[in-house]
Enzyme design. Structure first.
Site, PDB file in Angstrom:
ATOM      1  N   GLU A  93       0.825  -1.216   0.000  1.00 55.33           N
ATOM      2  CA  GLU A  93       0.000   0.000   0.000  1.00 55.33           C
ATOM      3  C   GLU A  93       0.855   1.260   0.000  1.00 55.33           C
ATOM      4  O   GLU A  93       1.984   1.268   0.491  1.00 55.33           O
ATOM      5  CB  GLU A  93      -0.843   0.043   1.273  1.00 55.33           C
ATOM      6  N   CYS A 106       3.166   8.550   1.582  1.00 57.62           N
ATOM      7  CA  CYS A 106       3.644   7.600   2.586  1.00 57.62           C
ATOM      8  C   CYS A 106       3.919   6.276   1.874  1.00 57.62           C
ATOM      9  O   CYS A 106       2.997   5.659   1.331  1.00 57.62           O
ATOM     10  CB  CYS A 106       2.572   7.434   3.660  1.00 57.62           C
ATOM     11  N   CYS A 113       5.864  -7.067   7.933  1.00 57.15           N
ATOM     12  CA  CYS A 113       6.898  -6.493   8.810  1.00 57.15           C
ATOM     13  C   CYS A 113       7.192  -7.479   9.933  1.00 57.15           C
ATOM     14  O   CYS A 113       6.283  -8.139  10.444  1.00 57.15           O
ATOM     15  CB  CYS A 113       6.412  -5.170   9.400  1.00 57.15           C
ATOM     16  N   CYS A 117       5.005  -4.594  16.272  1.00 58.55           N
ATOM     17  CA  CYS A 117       4.346  -3.625  17.163  1.00 58.55           C
ATOM     18  C   CYS A 117       2.891  -4.071  17.344  1.00 58.55           C
ATOM     19  O   CYS A 117       2.197  -4.351  16.365  1.00 58.55           O
ATOM     20  CB  CYS A 117       4.396  -2.221  16.573  1.00 58.55           C
ATOM     21  N   CYS A 120      -0.139  -2.453  15.470  1.00 60.99           N
ATOM     22  CA  CYS A 120      -0.020  -2.255  14.018  1.00 60.99           C
ATOM     23  C   CYS A 120      -0.621  -3.415  13.242  1.00 60.99           C
ATOM     24  O   CYS A 120      -0.381  -4.585  13.544  1.00 60.99           O
ATOM     25  CB  CYS A 120       1.457  -2.088  13.667  1.00 60.99           C
ATOM     26  N   SER A 196      11.066   6.712   9.015  1.00 56.99           N
ATOM     27  CA  SER A 196      10.535   6.423  10.338  1.00 56.99           C
ATOM     28  C   SER A 196      10.964   5.019  10.755  1.00 56.99           C
ATOM     29  O   SER A 196      10.670   4.045  10.065  1.00 56.99           O
ATOM     30  CB  SER A 196       9.013   6.511  10.300  1.00 56.99           C
ATOM     31  N   ASN A 223       6.353   5.758  21.199  1.00 63.74           N
ATOM     32  CA  ASN A 223       5.093   5.173  21.709  1.00 63.74           C
ATOM     33  C   ASN A 223       5.026   4.854  23.197  1.00 63.74           C
ATOM     34  O   ASN A 223       3.999   4.342  23.650  1.00 63.74           O
ATOM     35  CB  ASN A 223       4.721   3.906  20.927  1.00 63.74           C
ATOM     36  N   CYS A 342      -1.622   1.694   8.355  1.00 62.54           N
ATOM     37  CA  CYS A 342      -0.900   0.850   7.413  1.00 62.54           C
ATOM     38  C   CYS A 342      -1.346  -0.609   7.479  1.00 62.54           C
ATOM     39  O   CYS A 342      -1.599  -1.153   8.529  1.00 62.54           O
ATOM     40  CB  CYS A 342       0.614   0.978   7.572  1.00 62.54           C
TER      41      CYS A 342
HETATM   42  S1  SF4 Z   1       4.465   0.053  13.191  1.00 59.18           S
HETATM   43 FE1  SF4 Z   1       5.968  -0.079  11.519  1.00 59.18          FE
HETATM   44  S2  SF4 Z   1       7.701  -1.198  12.482  1.00 59.18           S
HETATM   45 FE2  SF4 Z   1       5.930  -1.576  13.807  1.00 59.18          FE
HETATM   46  S3  SF4 Z   1       5.051  -3.501  13.023  1.00 59.18           S
HETATM   47 FE3  SF4 Z   1       4.004  -1.789  11.976  1.00 59.18          FE
HETATM   48  S4  SF4 Z   1       5.100  -1.530  10.062  1.00 59.18           S
HETATM   49 FE4  SF4 Z   1       6.426  -2.717  11.427  1.00 59.18          FE
END
Ligand code: SF4
Length: 356
Positions: A93, A106, A113, A117, A120, A196, A223, A342
Site C-alpha cells: 500500500e 507515505c 513487517c 508492534c 499495528c 521512520s 510510543n 498501514c
Molecule cells: S508500526 Fe511499523 S515497524 Fe511496527 S510492526 Fe508496523 S510496520 Fe512494522
C-alpha cells in the site's frame, strides 16, 4: 534471464549501464528525464529516443513494477490509498496525503513487517519480503502519474512510514533515497524526506555513519515513555532498550534546521495518562529543541487490541508536554474513512480474495 529495472539503478549505475550498451553517455540523462521528470508510463512515449534503442530497452528492461489493484479516496480530506500488486502477486500500500501547501506520500518498504508492534495491522502476517529499490521508487512515480503532474498535485514530501521497517531493508531504502534526491533523477529535497524507524539502534548508527546515505530526516516510533510500557507494545524494545535508544538519538549529529520526530501513538489507558506525558518529558530531558513530538491518536481497526483515547485526554497530553516547553503536535489521522492505518486496505483485499 530476468529483465532489469532501470529504477533499481542510481545515477552512476544508470550511466554505467548505458555505457555498457555502447550508447553515448547523454542517453542516460535522456532516459532519466523521461522516467523521472516527465514520468511517462512506457518506452514508446520517449519520443526523442530512436525506435531501435526503445526496442532494446523493451527487450532488456522492465518498466513499471507495480500494478494498481484498487484505490480509495477519502471524501473527508482527499487522501488516497493505493493497493498495488507486485510481480510475485504480493500486495503493498501507498497513501497520498494532500495538505495545505504541499502533498505528502507515505511509502511502504517491505511486504509485511517482522517488528511486531502490537498496535499495528501490518505485522499480523509477519515479514514476507523486502521491496526492491524500483518497487519503492515506483510508488512515487506511479502515484504522481495517477494524481497528475500539475504543480498543485506535485508530491514534495515523502515519508517512509508505510508497511515495513525501512532500516531493515537498508540497501534498497538507501538507494531509493539516492534516486529520489538526485538532481539528475527525481530531484526531491532531502529535507522533505523522512525515514521512520521503530528504533533499531545499530541500523540508526549505521545510517548516520554512512557517507553515501543521503541526509534525510529521522522519525522514531517511540510510543512509550518507559521501558516496561514500550516492551509491552513494541517487543523490539527488549533488545533495543529505550534508555540506550534515547542516548543514541540524543547524540546524533543533525544538520541545521533538522529535528528528530518522536512519534507517539496514543492508546487508551496504556500510554495516554498524564503521568505518561510527564515521564515522556523527563525522558526527552534537556535537549528538547532537538525533538518534536508527534501525537497520533490510535486509529482502531477490527480485532485491534487497543482503543482510541478520548479527545480531552489527547489534548491534555499535549498540554502537559507544552508546559515543559516541548514541541508537540497532534496528527489527527487522515483517511480514517479509507482505513488509512498501514496494512488495513491490504488486509481487506486479502480477505476479499480469500472469500472469492
Ligand atoms: S508500526 Fe511499523 S515497524 Fe511496527 S510492526 Fe508496523 S510496520 Fe512494522
Amino acid at each position: 534471464m530476468e529483465k532489469i529495472n532501470l529504477k533499481d539503478l542510481n545515477y552512476k549505475e544508470l550511466k554505467d549501464w548505458v555505457l555498457n550498451q555502447n550508447w553515448k553517455p547523454f542517453r542516460a540523462n535522456q532516459i532519466a528525464k523521461w522516467l523521472y521528470t516527465k514520468k511517462v508510463d512506457s518506452y514508446d512515449k520517449m519520443t526523442d529516443i530512436s525506435k531501435d534503442i526503445r526496442e532494446i530497452l523493451k527487450k532488456h528492461t522492465q518498466f513499471d513494477s507495480l500494478q494498481l489493484v484498487s484505490y480509495k479516496k477519502s471524501t473527508k480530506d482527499g487522501s488516497i490509498k493505493f493497493l498495488w500488486r507486485l510481480k510475485d502477486k504480493n500486495t503493498i500500500e501507498t497513501v497520498f496525503i494532500p495538505e495545505d501547501n504541499h502533498n505528502t506520500l507515505c511509502v511502504s518498504t517491505q511486504v509485511g513487517c517482522a517488528v511486531g508492534c502490537k498496535f499495528c495491522f501490518t505485522t499480523k502476517d509477519g515479514l514476507i519480503r523486502n521491496l526492491s529499490t524500483a518497487e519503492i521508487v515506483d510508488q512515487y512515480l506511479q502515484v504522481q502519474r495517477f494524481v497528475g503532474l500539475e504543480p498543485e498535485k506535485r508530491i514534495s514530501n515523502i515519508v517512509y512510514m508505510g508497511m515495513g521497517e525501512p532500516l531493515a531493508n537498508y540497501e534498497n531504502v538507501k538507494k531509493s533515497i539516492q534516486i529520489l534526491t538526485d538532481k539528475n533523477l527525481a530531484g526531491l529535497s532531502n529535507r522533505k524526506i523522512t525515514i521512520s524507524s521503530s528504533g533499531i539502534i545499530h541500523q540508526i548508527l549505521k545510517m548516520y555513519n554512512d557517507k553515501e546515505f543521503p541526509q534525510v530526516r529521522l522519525a522514531i516510533s517511540l510510543n512509550a515513555p518507559d521501558q516496561k510500557t514500550r516492551e509491552e507494545i513494541m517487543p523490539i524494545s527488549q533488545t533495543n532498550k529505550l534508555q540506550e535508544l534515547m542516548k543514541v538519538i540524543d547524540n546524533l549529529p543533525l544538520k541545521a534546521g533538522y529535528r528528530i520526530m518522536l512519534e507517539y501513538v496514543l492508546l487508551k489507558g496504556i500510554n495516554d495518562r498524564p503521568h505518561h506525558a510527564h515521564k515522556l518529558a523527563k525522558l526527552i530531558g534537556k535537549n528538547k529543541k532537538k525533538f518534536k513530538v508527534n501525537l497520533i491518536p490510535f486509529n482502531p481497526y477490527p480485532e485491534a487490541l487497543y482503543e482510541r483515547p478520548e479527545e480531552k485526554d489527547i489534548l491534555l497530553f499535549q498540554k502537559i508536554l507544552w508546559d515543559y516547553d516541548i514541541s508537540a503536535f497532534i496528527r489527527w489521522s487522515k483517511g480514517q474513512d479509507i482505513s488509512a492505518a498501514c496494512g488495513q486496505l491490504r488486509k481487506k483485499e486479502i480477505s476479499n480474495l480469500i472469500k472469492i
